[in-house]
Structure formats: structure tokens, C-alpha cells
Write a protein that holds these residues in place. Structure first.
Motif, PDB file in Angstrom:
ATOM      1  N   ALA A   1       0.305  -1.031   0.052  1.00 31.28           N
ATOM      2  CA  ALA A   1      -0.233   0.205  -0.348  1.00 31.28           C
ATOM      3  C   ALA A   1       0.667   1.365  -0.075  1.00 31.28           C
ATOM      4  O   ALA A   1       0.692   2.366  -0.563  1.00 31.28           O
ATOM      5  N   THR A   2       1.815   1.231   0.189  1.00 30.90           N
ATOM      6  CA  THR A   2       2.901   2.459   0.531  1.00 30.90           C
ATOM      7  C   THR A   2       3.097   2.812  -0.700  1.00 30.90           C
ATOM      8  O   THR A   2       3.843   3.545  -0.553  1.00 30.90           O
ATOM      9  N   LYS A   3       4.140   1.742  -1.522  1.00 30.90           N
ATOM     10  CA  LYS A   3       4.686   1.876  -2.538  1.00 30.90           C
ATOM     11  C   LYS A   3       3.671   1.641  -4.012  1.00 30.90           C
ATOM     12  O   LYS A   3       3.959   2.473  -5.109  1.00 30.90           O
ATOM     13  N   LEU A   4       2.235   1.986  -3.390  1.00 32.20           N
ATOM     14  CA  LEU A   4       1.673   2.229  -4.387  1.00 32.20           C
ATOM     15  C   LEU A   4       1.463   3.268  -5.304  1.00 32.20           C
ATOM     16  O   LEU A   4       2.055   4.065  -4.527  1.00 32.20           O
ATOM     17  N   THR A   5       1.147   3.885  -6.160  1.00 35.20           N
ATOM     18  CA  THR A   5       1.395   4.797  -7.172  1.00 35.20           C
ATOM     19  C   THR A   5       0.230   5.372  -7.969  1.00 35.20           C
ATOM     20  O   THR A   5      -0.626   4.864  -7.852  1.00 35.20           O
ATOM     21  N   LEU A   6      -0.505   6.483  -7.076  1.00 36.50           N
ATOM     22  CA  LEU A   6      -1.899   6.825  -7.106  1.00 36.50           C
ATOM     23  C   LEU A   6      -1.798   7.273  -8.120  1.00 36.50           C
ATOM     24  O   LEU A   6      -0.870   7.531  -9.037  1.00 36.50           O
ATOM     25  N   PRO A   7      -2.679   8.024  -8.639  1.00 40.90           N
ATOM     26  CA  PRO A   7      -3.143   8.572 -10.034  1.00 40.90           C
ATOM     27  C   PRO A   7      -3.305   9.985 -10.002  1.00 40.90           C
ATOM     28  O   PRO A   7      -2.887  10.295  -8.951  1.00 40.90           O
ATOM     29  N   LYS A   8      -2.720   9.881 -11.394  1.00 35.75           N
ATOM     30  CA  LYS A   8      -2.047  10.988 -11.207  1.00 35.75           C
ATOM     31  C   LYS A   8      -2.984  12.462 -11.511  1.00 35.75           C
ATOM     32  O   LYS A   8      -2.810  13.504 -10.809  1.00 35.75           O
ATOM     33  N   ASN A   9      -4.161  12.503 -11.334  1.00 31.71           N
ATOM     34  CA  ASN A   9      -5.730  13.573 -11.446  1.00 31.71           C
ATOM     35  C   ASN A   9      -5.974  13.567 -10.335  1.00 31.71           C
ATOM     36  O   ASN A   9      -7.306  14.363 -10.482  1.00 31.71           O
ATOM     37  N   LEU A  10      -5.410  13.052  -8.869  1.00 30.73           N
ATOM     38  CA  LEU A  10      -5.991  12.430  -7.786  1.00 30.73           C
ATOM     39  C   LEU A  10      -6.825  13.836  -7.735  1.00 30.73           C
ATOM     40  O   LEU A  10      -7.848  14.120  -7.182  1.00 30.73           O
TER      41      LEU A  10
ATOM     42  N   LEU B   1     -18.293   9.390  -9.216  1.00 28.25           N
ATOM     43  CA  LEU B   1     -17.455   8.199  -9.555  1.00 28.25           C
ATOM     44  C   LEU B   1     -18.115   8.156  -8.394  1.00 28.25           C
ATOM     45  O   LEU B   1     -18.873   8.028  -7.663  1.00 28.25           O
ATOM     46  N   ASP B   2     -18.590   6.270  -8.417  1.00 28.26           N
ATOM     47  CA  ASP B   2     -19.188   5.516  -7.206  1.00 28.26           C
ATOM     48  C   ASP B   2     -18.259   4.407  -7.436  1.00 28.26           C
ATOM     49  O   ASP B   2     -18.521   3.952  -5.995  1.00 28.26           O
ATOM     50  N   PHE B   3     -16.732   4.670  -8.142  1.00 25.97           N
ATOM     51  CA  PHE B   3     -15.624   3.718  -6.944  1.00 25.97           C
ATOM     52  C   PHE B   3     -14.803   4.825  -7.878  1.00 25.97           C
ATOM     53  O   PHE B   3     -14.491   5.133  -8.392  1.00 25.97           O
ATOM     54  N   LEU B   4     -13.450   4.259  -7.618  1.00 24.62           N
ATOM     55  CA  LEU B   4     -12.129   5.046  -7.546  1.00 24.62           C
ATOM     56  C   LEU B   4     -11.084   3.780  -8.227  1.00 24.62           C
ATOM     57  O   LEU B   4     -11.023   3.184  -7.233  1.00 24.62           O
ATOM     58  N   GLY B   5     -11.186   3.889  -9.661  1.00 25.84           N
ATOM     59  CA  GLY B   5     -10.116   2.735 -10.290  1.00 25.84           C
ATOM     60  C   GLY B   5      -8.854   3.402 -10.508  1.00 25.84           C
ATOM     61  O   GLY B   5      -9.617   4.008 -11.311  1.00 25.84           O
ATOM     62  N   TRP B   6      -8.455   2.294 -10.881  1.00 27.49           N
ATOM     63  CA  TRP B   6      -6.931   3.266 -11.399  1.00 27.49           C
ATOM     64  C   TRP B   6      -5.638   1.718 -11.427  1.00 27.49           C
ATOM     65  O   TRP B   6      -5.642   1.334 -10.916  1.00 27.49           O
ATOM     66  N   ARG B   7      -4.582   1.613 -13.174  1.00 29.87           N
ATOM     67  CA  ARG B   7      -4.427   1.192 -13.194  1.00 29.87           C
ATOM     68  C   ARG B   7      -2.747   1.718 -12.749  1.00 29.87           C
ATOM     69  O   ARG B   7      -2.329   3.238 -12.832  1.00 29.87           O
TER      70      ARG B   7
END
Length: 164
Positions: A21-30, A38-44
Motif C-alpha cells: 500500500a505504501t509503494k502504490l502509485t496514486l493516480p496522477k489526476n487525484l 464516481l461510484d468508486f476510484l479505480g486506476w492502473r
């Protein structure tokens, strides 16, 4: 969905280690997301393209699920319907995203999967108004039904992950 912070996102995952969880890359457009659509936040994860994330609102706060996509990507010789948005008109790829179950079951290697749009465009897909016709004279009512269906199916998938 209400706006959530990076810290809320990182602490929400039920099937990931603290390190993951610490290493995950958050979405650029957060910072510029339209949270009310949005009903959920989903990203690659752009650093690990086979990894994806779903963060859903719940009665006790947000819950995150870490997902994995297949190595070969989507098969190009057939169309597959996303199980969450069920958009029959979408031209986007759909992948079998797999999540480790929460708790000991997930640590033992048990997983669940479902077909989801490759780039998690489901929230936008369900908000597309269809043309009015004899079967559906009120396009806005169709959109509301589609949003409710997306929320129900996403919640069902979350429950399957939680049932470790």
C-alpha cells in the motif's frame, strides 16, 4: 463518492500488505477528479501496469482492493462484457482482474476475479444517456438504474474479496 486523501487510500486496502500500500502509485489526476461522478476510484499503477486498484466508499469509510491483470492483456479476437458496468457499447478492453482474498485466506493464496474495464472507466460508462425510445422513454431513469447496478455489482465483488 466523496473526495478522499492519499492517506485514506493507502490505509484502505484489505488485501494488501502495508508495504504494498505504501509503494502504490496514486493516480496522477487525484487532485482534479470529479468525485460526484464516481461510484468508486479505480486506476492502473503506471509503474506496474499489471496492477490495478479499486477504492470504494462504504458505511465505515473507504475500502481498497488491490487487483492483478493477466500477463497477456485482453484477447483481441473476442469482445467481453465488463461485469461491473455492463456497457454493451464500450470499445474499451475488458480484463479478468484478480484480487487476493482478505485475511488468512488471501495469505494462503486464495483469489477471486471478475471482468472489469481495463482502465476502470465504468463510472463514466454508466452515466452515458441512451437515446430515448419506446422501451426506455426516460434516459435519465436508465442512467440511474445503471449507476445503481454498478454500485450493487461492485459491492458484491468487494464482499467476495472480504469473505476470506
Amino acid at each position: 463518492m466523496q473526495a478522499i486523501t492519499p492517506q485514506q487510500i493507502r490505509s484502505s486496502f484489505i488485501n494488501a500488505t502495508r508495504s504494498e500500500a505504501t509503494k502504490l502509485t496514486l493516480p496522477k489526476n487525484l487532485d482534479s477528479l470529479h468525485w460526484d461522478s464516481l461510484d468508486f476510484l479505480g486506476w492502473r499503477d503506471e509503474k506496474m501496469p499489471l496492477r490495478g486498484y479499486l477504492v470504494l466508499p462504504g458505511p465505515r469509510g473507504v475500502i481498497g482492493i488491490m487487483l492483478r491483470a493477466p500477463e497477456g492483456g485482453a484477447k483481441k479476437n473476442r469482445s467481453v462484457l465488463c461485469e461491473l458496468c455492463r456497457d454493451v457499447f464500450s470499445k474499451e478492453d475488458v480484463l479478468l482482474w484478480v484480487a487476493k482474498r482478505a485475511g488468512q485466506s488471501g495469505r494462503d493464496g486464495n483469489t477471486v476475479g471478475t471482468l472489469i474495464c481495463a482502465d476502470f472507466l465504468c463510472c463514466g460508462n454508466v452515466r452515458k444517456e441512451p437515446p430515448a425510445n419506446e422501451i426506455n422513454p426516460d434516459p435519465a431513469a436508465v442512467v440511474l438504474r445503471q449507476i445503481e447496478g454498478l454500485q450493487n455489482r461492485t459491492g458484491h465483488f468487494l464482499n467476495r474479496v472480504q469473505q476470506g
